[in-house]
Design a protein around this motif. Structure first.
Motif, PDB file in Angstrom:
ATOM      1  N   PRO A  84      55.464  42.376  42.171  1.00  7.23           N
ATOM      2  CA  PRO A  84      54.766  41.140  42.525  1.00  7.23           C
ATOM      3  C   PRO A  84      53.245  41.301  42.493  1.00  7.23           C
ATOM      4  CG  PRO A  84      56.550  41.597  44.060  1.00  7.23           C
ATOM      5  CD  PRO A  84      56.386  42.811  43.214  1.00  7.23           C
ATOM      6  N   GLN A  85      52.589  40.314  41.863  1.00  6.65           N
ATOM      7  CA  GLN A  85      51.143  40.348  41.734  1.00  6.65           C
ATOM      8  C   GLN A  85      50.546  38.989  42.089  1.00  6.65           C
ATOM      9  OE1 GLN A  85      50.776  41.761  37.592  1.00  6.65           O
ATOM     10  NE2 GLN A  85      50.005  43.700  38.401  1.00  6.65           N
ATOM     11  N   VAL A  86      49.222  38.974  42.270  1.00  9.70           N
ATOM     12  CA  VAL A  86      48.502  37.751  42.606  1.00  9.70           C
ATOM     13  C   VAL A  86      47.391  37.534  41.591  1.00  9.70           C
ATOM     14  CG1 VAL A  86      47.020  39.019  44.232  1.00  9.70           C
ATOM     15  CG2 VAL A  86      47.210  36.532  44.394  1.00  9.70           C
ATOM     16  N   ASP A  87      47.207  36.271  41.213  1.00  6.93           N
ATOM     17  CA  ASP A  87      46.109  35.865  40.336  1.00  6.93           C
ATOM     18  C   ASP A  87      45.127  35.019  41.131  1.00  6.93           C
ATOM     19  OD1 ASP A  87      46.590  36.815  37.581  1.00  6.93           O
ATOM     20  OD2 ASP A  87      48.437  35.658  37.763  1.00  6.93           O
ATOM     21  N   LEU A  88      43.831  35.205  40.861  1.00  5.38           N
ATOM     22  CA  LEU A  88      42.793  34.369  41.440  1.00  5.38           C
ATOM     23  C   LEU A  88      42.225  33.471  40.354  1.00  5.38           C
ATOM     24  CD1 LEU A  88      40.811  33.609  43.758  1.00  5.38           C
ATOM     25  CD2 LEU A  88      39.307  35.416  42.897  1.00  5.38           C
ATOM     26  N   LEU A  89      42.256  32.159  40.599  1.00  4.51           N
ATOM     27  CA  LEU A  89      41.712  31.194  39.646  1.00  4.51           C
ATOM     28  C   LEU A  89      40.446  30.580  40.228  1.00  4.51           C
ATOM     29  CD1 LEU A  89      44.923  31.296  39.178  1.00  4.51           C
ATOM     30  CD2 LEU A  89      44.577  29.195  37.909  1.00  4.51           C
ATOM     31  N   TYR A  90      39.397  30.570  39.424  1.00  5.41           N
ATOM     32  CA  TYR A  90      38.129  29.939  39.786  1.00  5.41           C
ATOM     33  C   TYR A  90      37.950  28.735  38.880  1.00  5.41           C
ATOM     34  CZ  TYR A  90      33.059  29.180  39.777  1.00  5.41           C
ATOM     35  OH  TYR A  90      31.803  28.617  39.831  1.00  5.41           O
ATOM     36  N   ASP A  91      37.865  27.546  39.473  1.00  4.98           N
ATOM     37  CA  ASP A  91      37.810  26.303  38.701  1.00  4.98           C
ATOM     38  C   ASP A  91      38.959  26.231  37.696  1.00  4.98           C
ATOM     39  OD1 ASP A  91      35.656  25.303  40.042  1.00  4.98           O
ATOM     40  OD2 ASP A  91      34.180  25.788  38.493  1.00  4.98           O
ATOM     41  N   GLY A  92      40.127  26.723  38.123  1.00  2.00           N
ATOM     42  CA  GLY A  92      41.321  26.654  37.292  1.00  2.00           C
ATOM     43  C   GLY A  92      41.440  27.739  36.239  1.00  2.00           C
ATOM     44  N   VAL A  93      40.476  28.660  36.187  1.00  2.00           N
ATOM     45  CA  VAL A  93      40.471  29.701  35.162  1.00  2.00           C
ATOM     46  C   VAL A  93      40.622  31.073  35.822  1.00  2.00           C
ATOM     47  CG1 VAL A  93      39.130  30.785  33.314  1.00  2.00           C
ATOM     48  CG2 VAL A  93      38.997  28.304  33.675  1.00  2.00           C
ATOM     49  N   THR A  94      41.479  31.911  35.265  1.00  2.00           N
ATOM     50  CA  THR A  94      41.649  33.266  35.769  1.00  2.00           C
ATOM     51  C   THR A  94      40.455  34.113  35.352  1.00  2.00           C
ATOM     52  OG1 THR A  94      44.064  33.095  35.598  1.00  2.00           O
ATOM     53  CG2 THR A  94      43.136  35.305  35.770  1.00  2.00           C
ATOM     54  N   VAL A  95      39.773  34.708  36.320  1.00  2.00           N
ATOM     55  CA  VAL A  95      38.564  35.475  36.004  1.00  2.00           C
ATOM     56  C   VAL A  95      38.723  36.968  36.282  1.00  2.00           C
ATOM     57  CG1 VAL A  95      36.948  33.560  36.263  1.00  2.00           C
ATOM     58  CG2 VAL A  95      37.623  34.882  38.277  1.00  2.00           C
ATOM     59  N   PHE A  96      39.832  37.354  36.898  1.00  2.00           N
ATOM     60  CA  PHE A  96      40.073  38.765  37.191  1.00  2.00           C
ATOM     61  C   PHE A  96      41.473  39.161  36.728  1.00  2.00           C
ATOM     62  CE2 PHE A  96      37.329  37.255  40.716  1.00  2.00           C
ATOM     63  CZ  PHE A  96      36.203  38.019  40.443  1.00  2.00           C
ATOM     64  N   LYS A  97      41.682  40.445  36.559  1.00  2.00           N
ATOM     65  CA  LYS A  97      43.025  40.942  36.318  1.00  2.00           C
ATOM     66  C   LYS A  97      43.847  40.754  37.588  1.00  2.00           C
ATOM     67  CE  LYS A  97      41.734  44.502  32.953  1.00  2.00           C
ATOM     68  NZ  LYS A  97      41.732  45.957  32.657  1.00  2.00           N
ATOM     69  N   PRO A  98      45.150  40.517  37.439  1.00  2.00           N
ATOM     70  CA  PRO A  98      45.980  40.359  38.641  1.00  2.00           C
ATOM     71  C   PRO A  98      46.002  41.643  39.466  1.00  2.00           C
ATOM     72  CG  PRO A  98      47.344  40.509  36.666  1.00  2.00           C
ATOM     73  CD  PRO A  98      45.937  40.388  36.200  1.00  2.00           C
ATOM     74  N   LEU A  99      46.196  41.481  40.761  1.00  2.00           N
ATOM     75  CA  LEU A  99      46.307  42.603  41.682  1.00  2.00           C
ATOM     76  C   LEU A  99      47.680  42.575  42.344  1.00  2.00           C
ATOM     77  CD1 LEU A  99      42.830  42.508  43.506  1.00  2.00           C
ATOM     78  CD2 LEU A  99      43.558  44.060  41.682  1.00  2.00           C
ATOM     79  N   PRO A 100      48.109  43.684  42.947  1.00  2.00           N
ATOM     80  CA  PRO A 100      49.365  43.658  43.701  1.00  2.00           C
ATOM     81  C   PRO A 100      49.340  42.567  44.760  1.00  2.00           C
ATOM     82  CG  PRO A 100      48.632  45.913  43.390  1.00  2.00           C
ATOM     83  CD  PRO A 100      47.516  45.033  42.884  1.00  2.00           C
ATOM     84  N   LEU A 101      50.461  41.937  44.981  1.00  2.00           N
ATOM     85  CA  LEU A 101      50.542  40.789  45.886  1.00  2.00           C
ATOM     86  C   LEU A 101      50.033  41.132  47.286  1.00  2.00           C
ATOM     87  CD1 LEU A 101      51.454  37.835  46.198  1.00  2.00           C
ATOM     88  CD2 LEU A 101      53.732  38.707  46.821  1.00  2.00           C
ATOM     89  N   ALA A 102      50.235  42.377  47.715  1.00  2.00           N
ATOM     90  CA  ALA A 102      49.787  42.779  49.050  1.00  2.00           C
ATOM     91  C   ALA A 102      48.276  42.694  49.200  1.00  2.00           C
ATOM     92  CB  ALA A 102      50.254  44.199  49.355  1.00  2.00           C
ATOM     93  N   GLN A 103      47.552  42.644  48.086  1.00  2.00           N
ATOM     94  CA  GLN A 103      46.090  42.597  48.119  1.00  2.00           C
ATOM     95  C   GLN A 103      45.543  41.171  48.010  1.00  2.00           C
ATOM     96  OE1 GLN A 103      44.343  45.447  45.364  1.00  2.00           O
ATOM     97  NE2 GLN A 103      46.026  46.900  45.711  1.00  2.00           N
ATOM     98  N   ALA A 104      46.369  40.185  48.277  1.00  3.10           N
ATOM     99  CA  ALA A 104      45.966  38.791  48.059  1.00  3.10           C
ATOM    100  C   ALA A 104      44.790  38.385  48.948  1.00  3.10           C
ATOM    101  CB  ALA A 104      47.161  37.857  48.293  1.00  3.10           C
TER     102      ALA A 104
END
Length: 304
Positions: free
Chosen positions: A77-97
């Motif tokens: 499981p991983q987490v994505d961060l979207l800024y203004d609807g756009v992914t700007v970073f590589k996903p991280l493990p979900l625990a790091q959300a």
């Protein structure tokens, strides 16, 4: 004005999962949407006394944290961060959300708030004057910042010092203090009943946790301070408390190298930094004991 603590955990989670919430953090408003439990828990625990703005309010930044899809949702499981609807970073493990939210918000400010000279430094205030603490990772900056913030100094920011281009004042951005590795247990012992988020291991910075910002600092989040001191701290095991004066030229070059947007701002950045250094007493500080460090900074404030 409503604050996050006026909502139950369930109400906050429902709002964040639907259209999101608009959270006031210092001078910036953040529209945050996420259904990830650790993000909701972190906001509920550490941002309880922050203003909650109406859902239609203007937001400087729009952030969304979502669990990654596909097979990874089940296998890793991983987490994505979207800024203004756009992914700007590589996903991280979900625990790091939750740490990803904190890092992402720092990124937003550092890369978008160019009406300020932005320095990678902690900053605190005493009697209207700000002490700016620029330092690289591992220097003990955040540990010292956390100690001072709970021993009579007002927290303006743990990570980002915002110098207003218009008048050279320091703009507060009080948010939870990021602690890493050994600093987590050090601050638990030093502060006693410290309000810390659950530690998250295995990040790119090691184990991280976030310390609640003092409520009084949050309440005074609109009160600017004038630069008073620039101090470059360094933790060294077993070292005595040592404060060494720096020349203006030495301090200028070191702060410039710790600025996110000094070169982007050009002449405005030079003028802003020159104003800070010109107004401040500049030092290098070595320490190992927090009580000695707090006493040294109190003495610095008293004699200025």
């Amino acid at each position: 004005m409503l604050t996050i603590e006026t909502l139950t955990r369930a109400e906050l989670g429902a709002g964040m999962a639907a259209d999101g919430i608009v959270l006031q953090t210092g001078v910036f408003a953040v529209q945050l949407q996420s259904a990830i439990p650790s993000v909701v828990n972190g906001i509920h625990q550490l941002y309880g006394n922050y203003p909650l703005l109406p859902s239609h309010a203007f937001a400087d930044f729009h952030l969304r944290l979502v669990q990654s899809g596909g097979l990874r949702r089940w296998l890793r499981p991983q987490v994505d961060l979207l800024y203004d609807g756009v992914t700007v970073f590589k996903p991280l493990p979900l625990a790091q959300a939750f740490p990803m939210f904190e890092w992402g918000l720092n990124w937003c400010v550092a890369n978008r708030a160019h009406s300020y000279l932005i320095v990678h430094a902690a900053v605190l205030e005493r009697d209207g004057r700000a002490v700016i603490l620029p330092a690289p990772p591992g220097s003990g900056k955040s540990t010292l910042c956390a100690a001072l913030a709970h021993r009579g100094w007002r927290l303006l920011s743990d990570e980002l010092t915002l110098i207003r281009l218009a008048d050279g004042l320091v703009q507060p951005l009080p948010r939870p203090v990021s602690l890493k590795n050994a600093s987590i247990d050090i601050m638990r012992a030093y502060l006693g009943k410290a309000e810390l988020s659950p530690p998250v291991a295995g990040t790119g910075k090691g184990t991280v946790a976030h310390l609640l910002a003092p409520p009084a600092s949050v309440a005074r989040g609109a009160e600017c301070a004038r630069p008073g001191w620039v101090v470059f701290p360094r933790y060294q095991a077993g070292a005595s408390s040592t404060l060494e004066a720096l020349t203006k030229g030495q301090a200028f070059m070191q702060v410039a190298s710790n600025s996110f947007n000094y070169s982007v701002l050009g002449a405005r950045g030079f003028d802003a930094l020159a104003g800070v250094i010109g107004a401040a007493d500049c030092y290098r500080y070595t320490y190992s004991m927090l009580d000695e460090a707090v006493a040294a900074f109190d003495q610095l404030a008293a004699r200025s």
